[in-house]
Design a protein around this motif. Structure first.
Motif, PDB file in Angstrom:
ATOM      1  N   ARG A  72       0.860  -1.186   0.000  1.00  0.00           N
ATOM      2  CA  ARG A  72       0.000   0.000   0.000  1.00  0.00           C
ATOM      3  C   ARG A  72       0.893   1.232   0.000  1.00  0.00           C
ATOM      4  O   ARG A  72       1.168   1.816   1.050  1.00  0.00           O
ATOM      5  N   PRO A  73       1.404   1.627  -1.154  1.00  0.00           N
ATOM      6  CA  PRO A  73       2.366   2.743  -1.205  1.00  0.00           C
ATOM      7  C   PRO A  73       1.758   4.045  -0.691  1.00  0.00           C
ATOM      8  O   PRO A  73       0.539   4.246  -0.729  1.00  0.00           O
ATOM      9  N   ALA A  74       2.621   4.915  -0.200  1.00  0.00           N
ATOM     10  CA  ALA A  74       2.213   6.228   0.308  1.00  0.00           C
ATOM     11  C   ALA A  74       3.381   7.187   0.123  1.00  0.00           C
ATOM     12  O   ALA A  74       4.460   6.800  -0.333  1.00  0.00           O
ATOM     13  N   ALA A  75       3.156   8.448   0.492  1.00  0.00           N
ATOM     14  CA  ALA A  75       4.186   9.473   0.334  1.00  0.00           C
ATOM     15  C   ALA A  75       3.979  10.542   1.393  1.00  0.00           C
ATOM     16  O   ALA A  75       3.023  10.503   2.170  1.00  0.00           O
ATOM     17  N   SER A  76       4.880  11.518   1.398  1.00  0.00           N
ATOM     18  CA  SER A  76       4.916  12.521   2.459  1.00  0.00           C
ATOM     19  C   SER A  76       3.730  13.480   2.377  1.00  0.00           C
ATOM     20  O   SER A  76       3.378  13.984   1.307  1.00  0.00           O
ATOM     21  N   MET A  77       3.153  13.756   3.536  1.00  0.00           N
ATOM     22  CA  MET A  77       2.062  14.726   3.646  1.00  0.00           C
ATOM     23  C   MET A  77       2.569  16.071   4.158  1.00  0.00           C
ATOM     24  O   MET A  77       1.774  16.961   4.477  1.00  0.00           O
ATOM     25  N   ARG A  78       3.892  16.242   4.236  1.00  0.00           N
ATOM     26  CA  ARG A  78       4.439  17.531   4.666  1.00  0.00           C
ATOM     27  C   ARG A  78       4.463  18.473   3.458  1.00  0.00           C
ATOM     28  O   ARG A  78       5.495  18.746   2.856  1.00  0.00           O
ATOM     29  N   ARG A  79       3.272  18.917   3.072  1.00  0.00           N
ATOM     30  CA  ARG A  79       3.150  19.693   1.854  1.00  0.00           C
ATOM     31  C   ARG A  79       2.220  20.861   2.067  1.00  0.00           C
ATOM     32  O   ARG A  79       1.502  20.942   3.058  1.00  0.00           O
ATOM     33  N   GLU A  80       2.250  21.789   1.114  1.00  0.00           N
ATOM     34  CA  GLU A  80       1.330  22.917   1.087  1.00  0.00           C
ATOM     35  C   GLU A  80       0.519  22.827  -0.203  1.00  0.00           C
ATOM     36  O   GLU A  80       0.812  22.012  -1.081  1.00  0.00           O
ATOM     37  N   GLY A  81      -0.496  23.662  -0.326  1.00  0.00           N
ATOM     38  CA  GLY A  81      -1.364  23.601  -1.499  1.00  0.00           C
ATOM     39  C   GLY A  81      -0.752  24.295  -2.700  1.00  0.00           C
ATOM     40  O   GLY A  81      -1.293  25.269  -3.214  1.00  0.00           O
TER      41      GLY A  81
END
Length: 329
Positions: free
Chosen positions: A124-133
């Motif tokens: 179940r791949p995922a990635a970083s949620m340390r992001r802005e819009g």
């Protein structure tokens, strides 16, 4: 926490800043994650028509990485190269061993805890949620978030509705699957990398008409990544992965921001792993590392701010550092 299955780590290494960052990553991995049982693979772009010069790392950097147990693997830049260096993280995946789970990290990442204890579910791949819009950008005549993202899912035959976070309001950027591409993982780098390349090049070369007002540079990797992750049955990371961008890793981005805003633990790890002479003599070749770590500029920047009450947004932080004459990248 349980122990993750065996996996490989990929970072990009090349001439200039990225190679020095890769060495810092490797030093922090060895110091902070002694249980890590996989391979650290540093992928390196090779000279070719898409690079104006030689993108390979100099000998002292290569030697220092290999001393830390890194495996340096070459890859050919066929689709991106110097025109879009973020494409290295896409094309570099194809240099990794087929069928072996992988975790990619941007080179400007510091390992501060035990990665082997992060319970990755590689199916179940995922990635970083340390992001802005940052993407898509709201424009006067644009069709809106839903229409923009739906057009991309439709282009690749992907089901759209299950990608939405229905706790967020309609037409608010966080409702839509969007990641920072600073880390991501999957079960097979060859399958993941091939699909990532195919999606990214098609979006770049023949974007849906709903994207006509949108810039794809530098956001192309972050536009394609959620589609790739969704296509493999993945999605937003759960709380079990909170150590990434937390106690286990830090995506620091540029030295002034690391010293200004990151935790005492991050600064402590940074200064400990860069202290040995064999590391220091190489890292001092990169001017921001020399000034911030070894000549004390980082501590001066840190003293400008209360880390528990930092100015928002990030632009204010940057402007204060620039005003004091301390900005470098």
């Amino acid at each position: 926490m349980g122990t993750a299955p065996a996996f490989n780590i990929m970072v990009v290494g090349q001439s200039g800043r990225v190679g020095y960052e890769a060495l810092l990553f490797a030093a922090s991995l060895r110091a902070s994650s002694p249980k890590f049982a996989g391979r650290l693979i540093v992928v390196e772009p090779q000279p070719g028509p898409l690079w104006p010069g030689d993108p390979r790392m100099p000998g002292d950097l290569r030697g220092a990485l290999q001393e830390l147990g890194a495996e340096i693997r070459p890859f050919e830049s066929r689709d991106f190269g110097a025109a879009y260096p973020n494409g290295n993280k896409i094309e570099g995946l194809l240099a990794l061993p087929e069928g072996e789970p992988f975790v990619f990290f941007d080179s400007d990442t510091l390992v501060t805890g035990e990665l082997q204890e992060v319970p990755f579910d590689f199916d179940r791949p995922a990635a970083s949620m340390r992001r802005e819009g940052t993407w898509p950008e709201e424009e006067l005549y644009w069709p809106g978030y839903t229409a923009t993202w739906r057009a991309l899912y439709d282009r690749f035959g992907l089901e759209f509705e299950s990608s939405l976070d229905l706790t967020q309001p309609d037409e608010y950027w966080q409702r839509y699957l969007y990641f920072n591409a600073g880390w991501f993982f999957g079960a097979d780098p060859q399958a993941f990398g091939t699909r990532f390349r195919d999606y990214a090049t098609e979006i770049r070369n023949d974007p849906p008409e709903e994207l006509v007002l949108q810039s794809l540079d530098p956001w192309l990797d972050q536009v394609a990544l959620p589609l790739v992750i969704h296509s493999f049955g993945g999605g937003r990371p759960g709380p079990e992965l909170s150590g990434l961008d937390g106690d286990v890793t830090c995506h620091w981005r540029v030295m002034p921001l690391l010293y200004a805003r990151e935790s005492d633990r991050v600064v402590e790890v940074l200064e400990e792993v860069t202290a040995p002479n064999r590391i220091k003599k190489v890292l001092k070749g990169h001017e921001p590392f020399k000034r911030f770590i070894y000549q004390g500029r980082g501590r001066k920047v840190r003293a400008l701010f209360d880390q528990s009450n930092l100015p928002r947004p990030e632009r204010k932080l940057r402007n204060r550092i620039k005003k004091e004459g301390f900005w470098m990248r």
